[in-house]
Design a protein around this motif. Sequence first.
Motif, PDB file in Angstrom:
ATOM      1  N   GLY A  47       0.817  -1.214   0.000  1.00 54.51           N
ATOM      2  CA  GLY A  47       0.000   0.000   0.000  1.00 54.51           C
ATOM      3  C   GLY A  47       0.853   1.268   0.000  1.00 54.51           C
ATOM      4  O   GLY A  47       0.378   2.362  -0.323  1.00 54.51           O
TER       5      GLY A  47
ATOM      6  N   HIS B 256       1.932   2.929   2.474  1.00 56.41           N
ATOM      7  CA  HIS B 256       1.621   3.932   3.501  1.00 56.41           C
ATOM      8  C   HIS B 256       2.461   3.818   4.764  1.00 56.41           C
ATOM      9  O   HIS B 256       2.222   4.539   5.734  1.00 56.41           O
ATOM     10  CB  HIS B 256       0.129   3.945   3.794  1.00 56.41           C
TER      11      HIS B 256
ATOM     12  N   ALA C   5      -2.181 -11.146   0.972  1.00 53.61           N
ATOM     13  CA  ALA C   5      -1.365 -10.077   1.552  1.00 53.61           C
ATOM     14  C   ALA C   5      -1.759  -8.690   1.036  1.00 53.61           C
ATOM     15  O   ALA C   5      -1.664  -7.702   1.760  1.00 53.61           O
ATOM     16  CB  ALA C   5       0.109 -10.341   1.253  1.00 53.61           C
TER      17      ALA C   5
ATOM     18  N   ARG D  65      -5.569   2.153   0.913  1.00 54.97           N
ATOM     19  CA  ARG D  65      -4.300   1.727   0.317  1.00 54.97           C
ATOM     20  C   ARG D  65      -3.567   0.672   1.156  1.00 54.97           C
ATOM     21  O   ARG D  65      -2.999  -0.261   0.615  1.00 54.97           O
ATOM     22  CB  ARG D  65      -3.353   2.931   0.134  1.00 54.97           C
TER      23      ARG D  65
ATOM     24  N   THR E  82      -2.342  -2.357   3.298  1.00 57.26           N
ATOM     25  CA  THR E  82      -2.706  -3.774   3.159  1.00 57.26           C
ATOM     26  C   THR E  82      -2.424  -4.544   4.442  1.00 57.26           C
ATOM     27  O   THR E  82      -1.584  -4.136   5.256  1.00 57.26           O
ATOM     28  CB  THR E  82      -1.885  -4.422   2.026  1.00 57.26           C
TER      29      THR E  82
ATOM     30  N   GLY F 274      -0.911  -7.404   4.467  1.00 53.35           N
ATOM     31  CA  GLY F 274       0.452  -7.924   4.342  1.00 53.35           C
ATOM     32  C   GLY F 274       1.485  -6.879   4.736  1.00 53.35           C
ATOM     33  O   GLY F 274       2.445  -7.175   5.457  1.00 53.35           O
TER      34      GLY F 274
END
Length: 287
Positions: free
Chosen positions: A33, A35, A74, A109, A111, A113
């Motif tokens: 993601g 982030h 993930a 965004r 995730t 995983g």
Amino acid sequence: MIPGSFSYHRPASVADAVKLLSDLGDDARPLAGGHSLVPMMKLRLATPAHLVDLHGIAALKGIRRDGNNLVIGAMTTQHELLASDDIAQSVPILHEAVLLIADPQVRYRGTIGGNVANGDPGNDMPALMMTLGATYRLEGAGGARDVAAADFYQGAYFTALEPGEILTSVSVPVPAVGHGYAYEKLKRKVGDYATAAAAVVLTLSGGKVATCSIGLTNVHETPLLATDAAKAVIGTSLDAATLKKAAAAAEAIMAPAADARGPVEYRKHVGGIMVTRALQRAAAKAK
Ligand SMILES: Cc1cc2nc3c(=O)[nH]c(=O)nc-3n(C[C@H](O)[C@H](O)[C@H](O)COP(=O)(O)OP(=O)(O)OC[C@H]3O[C@@H](n4cnc5c(N)ncnc54)[C@H](O)[C@@H]3O)c2cc1C
């Protein structure tokens, strides 16, 4: 604000991603993601020469049942976890905890995983996954292996992931029907990492605690399982003395950092309070 330059790769399969990561070595990082990774890159605390974006890999997406487990790809985002009826009904503590992560934009965004692989003690999913007895599937050039969440975290940003491996899914055993649960997180504001947080999953039998698992977030360099605290409540009706004993047992294993969230003693003290509240709320929910 400005990251260092890097090459961008978008593999279409797990095998291709693993090959790229193995070939490129330490200079490459998986991008999920983005982030946690991108903020670190913007501060130049991370300066990977290669980003291996996992978004092109369909096999890393989705939530499916495998016997009594929910297997979560993930690359499933925090938003997708919240949108899953199966999660809301069968692992409601996961729904509850994800709602306490970051904010809506980040959750579109970020995730599962990335959250569990990141290795930041501030992340909320790791201690929860340990509490639930989850297992991580890791895939590398040598094949796939499963590692219990409880064995995955070795230190701040140090995990059991070997170079070239990616985490492909998280397998969560569905807790018993009628279980009680709670994720209690003390934070300064929306989107903040926990000053301290506690996850509790328990079952009751005849008004007494039959099984209990307690996880702790951001009160140590790794997420923790408070096993002594959990043992202290089993067989009890969670009377005041037992709650005190459990909170003390949990505080005894905490070693939080002193930072803007408060000094060590404060963070341990509120960590104990999170355990008490989570136990009480979980017991009230159990049937
Ligand atoms: C404002 C803000 C507030 C936040 N608040 C919280 C919060 O309260 N609680 C919380 O838990 N998180 C919080 N986060 C973090 C957020 O949940 C991140 O999305 C998460 O930590 C990382 O997930 P990601 O998918 O974005 O991973 P990325 O940032 O893409 O990756 C993070 C790390 O994991 C590695 N990685 C990613 N996926 C894999 C994989 N499949 N296999 C191997 N390695 C992988 C990357 O290489 C990188 O090192 C916050 C973030 C922001 C920006």
